[in-house]
Design an enzyme around this catalytic site. Structure first.
Site, PDB file in Angstrom:
ATOM      1  N   GLY A  13      -0.704  -7.907   3.473  1.00 15.28           N
ATOM      2  CA  GLY A  13      -1.744  -7.395   4.361  1.00 15.28           C
ATOM      3  C   GLY A  13      -2.946  -8.319   4.310  1.00 15.28           C
ATOM      4  O   GLY A  13      -4.089  -7.895   4.457  1.00 15.28           O
ATOM      5  N   LYS A  17      -8.801  -6.420   6.836  1.00 15.92           N
ATOM      6  CA  LYS A  17     -10.167  -6.500   6.307  1.00 15.92           C
ATOM      7  C   LYS A  17     -10.183  -6.473   4.784  1.00 15.92           C
ATOM      8  O   LYS A  17     -10.918  -7.230   4.142  1.00 15.92           O
ATOM      9  CB  LYS A  17     -11.005  -5.365   6.896  1.00 15.92           C
ATOM     10  CG  LYS A  17     -11.233  -5.521   8.393  1.00 15.92           C
ATOM     11  CD  LYS A  17     -11.956  -4.328   8.991  1.00 15.92           C
ATOM     12  CE  LYS A  17     -12.135  -4.510  10.500  1.00 15.92           C
ATOM     13  NZ  LYS A  17     -12.776  -3.332  11.131  1.00 15.92           N
ATOM     14  N   MET A  18      -9.383  -5.595   4.191  1.00 14.05           N
ATOM     15  CA  MET A  18      -9.321  -5.544   2.730  1.00 14.05           C
ATOM     16  C   MET A  18      -8.586  -6.753   2.174  1.00 14.05           C
ATOM     17  O   MET A  18      -8.977  -7.317   1.145  1.00 14.05           O
ATOM     18  CB  MET A  18      -8.646  -4.251   2.277  1.00 14.05           C
ATOM     19  CG  MET A  18      -9.545  -3.034   2.333  1.00 14.05           C
ATOM     20  SD  MET A  18     -10.979  -3.138   1.227  1.00 14.05           S
ATOM     21  CE  MET A  18     -10.172  -3.113  -0.371  1.00 14.05           C
ATOM     22  N   GLY A 108      -3.250  -0.567  -2.764  1.00 11.73           N
ATOM     23  CA  GLY A 108      -4.406   0.064  -2.151  1.00 11.73           C
ATOM     24  C   GLY A 108      -4.049   0.801  -0.876  1.00 11.73           C
ATOM     25  O   GLY A 108      -4.870   1.530  -0.326  1.00 11.73           O
ATOM     26  N   THR A 109      -2.824   0.615  -0.398  1.00  9.49           N
ATOM     27  CA  THR A 109      -2.352   1.305   0.806  1.00  9.49           C
ATOM     28  C   THR A 109      -2.092   2.769   0.480  1.00  9.49           C
ATOM     29  O   THR A 109      -1.401   3.080  -0.487  1.00  9.49           O
ATOM     30  CB  THR A 109      -1.055   0.664   1.323  1.00  9.49           C
ATOM     31  OG1 THR A 109      -1.243  -0.745   1.438  1.00  9.49           O
ATOM     32  CG2 THR A 109      -0.660   1.245   2.668  1.00  9.49           C
ATOM     33  N   THR A 110      -2.642   3.676   1.275  1.00  4.07           N
ATOM     34  CA  THR A 110      -2.411   5.103   1.057  1.00  4.07           C
ATOM     35  C   THR A 110      -1.328   5.600   2.008  1.00  4.07           C
ATOM     36  O   THR A 110      -0.884   4.885   2.894  1.00  4.07           O
ATOM     37  CB  THR A 110      -3.711   5.903   1.262  1.00  4.07           C
ATOM     38  OG1 THR A 110      -4.229   5.633   2.570  1.00  4.07           O
ATOM     39  CG2 THR A 110      -4.750   5.506   0.225  1.00  4.07           C
ATOM     40  N   HIS A 164     -13.802   7.944   8.037  1.00  9.18           N
ATOM     41  CA  HIS A 164     -13.339   6.557   7.989  1.00  9.18           C
ATOM     42  C   HIS A 164     -13.377   5.927   9.376  1.00  9.18           C
ATOM     43  O   HIS A 164     -13.480   6.617  10.391  1.00  9.18           O
ATOM     44  CB  HIS A 164     -11.908   6.480   7.436  1.00  9.18           C
ATOM     45  CG  HIS A 164     -11.822   6.613   5.955  1.00  9.18           C
ATOM     46  ND1 HIS A 164     -11.874   7.836   5.319  1.00  9.18           N
ATOM     47  CD2 HIS A 164     -11.708   5.683   4.965  1.00  9.18           C
ATOM     48  CE1 HIS A 164     -11.771   7.653   4.004  1.00  9.18           C
ATOM     49  NE2 HIS A 164     -11.675   6.354   3.774  1.00  9.18           N
ATOM     50  N   HIS A 165     -13.260   4.599   9.391  1.00  5.57           N
ATOM     51  CA  HIS A 165     -13.161   3.840  10.638  1.00  5.57           C
ATOM     52  C   HIS A 165     -11.933   4.293  11.427  1.00  5.57           C
ATOM     53  O   HIS A 165     -10.974   4.827  10.860  1.00  5.57           O
ATOM     54  CB  HIS A 165     -13.065   2.340  10.332  1.00  5.57           C
ATOM     55  CG  HIS A 165     -11.937   1.993   9.414  1.00  5.57           C
ATOM     56  ND1 HIS A 165     -10.674   1.685   9.868  1.00  5.57           N
ATOM     57  CD2 HIS A 165     -11.870   1.924   8.057  1.00  5.57           C
ATOM     58  CE1 HIS A 165      -9.882   1.430   8.842  1.00  5.57           C
ATOM     59  NE2 HIS A 165     -10.575   1.572   7.724  1.00  5.57           N
ATOM     60  N   LYS A 168      -7.975   3.446  10.661  1.00  3.83           N
ATOM     61  CA  LYS A 168      -7.231   3.963   9.512  1.00  3.83           C
ATOM     62  C   LYS A 168      -6.048   4.781  10.017  1.00  3.83           C
ATOM     63  O   LYS A 168      -6.213   5.688  10.840  1.00  3.83           O
ATOM     64  CB  LYS A 168      -8.134   4.807   8.619  1.00  3.83           C
ATOM     65  CG  LYS A 168      -7.436   5.328   7.366  1.00  3.83           C
ATOM     66  CD  LYS A 168      -8.431   5.974   6.415  1.00  3.83           C
ATOM     67  CE  LYS A 168      -7.728   6.570   5.197  1.00  3.83           C
ATOM     68  NZ  LYS A 168      -6.959   5.561   4.432  1.00  3.83           N
ATOM     69  N   GLY A 174      -6.227   9.123   1.165  1.00  7.03           N
ATOM     70  CA  GLY A 174      -5.700   9.275  -0.189  1.00  7.03           C
ATOM     71  C   GLY A 174      -6.775   9.663  -1.178  1.00  7.03           C
ATOM     72  O   GLY A 174      -6.522  10.394  -2.144  1.00  7.03           O
TER      73      GLY A 174
END
EC number: 1.17.1.8
Length: 275
Positions: A13, A17-18, A108-110, A164-165, A168, A174
């Site tokens: 990913g 952004k992350m 970090g992916t929920t 959230h944005h 998402k 999460g």
């Protein structure tokens, strides 16, 4: 402290952004080195990872194929870590593939289901490999959750609002689910019914989890990541809120997770487990 041999890190990913923030953080850490950057976005194929994030050329081209990267990483003498900020539809298979190749996942992916989490826990235990699933890498959010647990001793009514944005993919977040679970783990019954509620629009009262705590999800442009935990009692309202203004706030937690995951032998859920 600088290791003689920096830990190789794969970022999946990478064009998100992350993912871009993770690349910058890894490159700037003396004890880590960027091993590969993976992303499905065809617009970034073969682009240099350094160019992608506004740094000098790193001589690491983005690829859309994770499997060959994992196979190559398995040949490294140093344990390799995969940091995943992809999509709920792909994260489960990414984790299983990484573990199969002996690469330690930091996720970090929920959006992983309970069934998937149980399967991954069993899979990592059999492999005796660490895996960190972190719904939120912010130290401030961990402190909010700890404060919520303390407050729950004195309040019986609580609801959660997460904002959230609008890009998402999953809801509720999460982080919100994790917060509700932490409160539910205390064995308390929350929000005793005072009236018989009727929703004129389905979902108007938010989602209701097994902890009997309602979670309300908001998605709007202009937001990044925000959460409120509201406790109510006669004559008073106690509100805990955490706001993210820049994704850089997650990087200390990401770097800590990269450094800790190779010391684990099973799946661990939540940043608080390694603080």
């Amino acid at each position: 402290m600088t290791n003689a041999t920096p830990t190789p890190v794969i970022v999946t990913g990478a064009a998100g952004k992350m993912g871009r923030e993770v690349i910058k953080a890894v490159v700037q850490a003396d004890d880590l080195r960027l091993y590969a950057a993976v992303d499905r976005n065809p617009d970034v194929f073969s682009l240099d990872a350094g160019e992608l994030v506004g740094l000098d050329t790193l001589n690491i081209e983005l690829t859309n194929e994770l499997e060959p990267v994992l196979a190559a990483a398995a040949q490294e003498k140093q344990p390799c870590v995969m940091v995943d900020f992809t999509h709920p539809s792909s994260v489960y298979s990414n984790i299983r593939s990484a573990i199969a190749y002996g690469v330690f996942p930091v996720i970090g992916t929920t959006g992983l289901s309970d069934e998937q989490m149980n399967d991954l826990t069993e899979f990592t235990e059999k492999a005796s490999m660490g895996c960190l699933v972190i719904p939120n890498f912010s130290i401030g959010m961990v402190l909010l959750q700890q404060a919520a647990v303390q407050a729950s001793q004195y309040f019986d009514h609580v609801e959660i609002i997460e904002l959230h944005h609008n890009q998402k993919a999953d809801a509720p977040s999460g982080t919100a689910v994790k917060t509700a679970q932490l409160l539910g783990d205390l064995g308390k019954t929350y929000n005793p019914a005072l009236v018989e509620e009727k929703e004129h629009l389905a979902g108007a009262r938010g989602s209701l989890g097994s902890e009997n705590i309602r979670i309300h999800s908001i998605r709007l442009p202009g937001l990044i990541a925000h959460q409120e935990v509201l406790f109510g009692a006669p004559g008073q309202l106690y509100t805990l809120r955490h706001d993210t203004s820049d994704r850089a706030c997650y990087m200390p937690g990401v770097l800590l997770s990269i450094r800790k995951v190779t010391q684990l032998q099973t799946l661990s859920y939540g940043l608080e487990k390694i603080l």
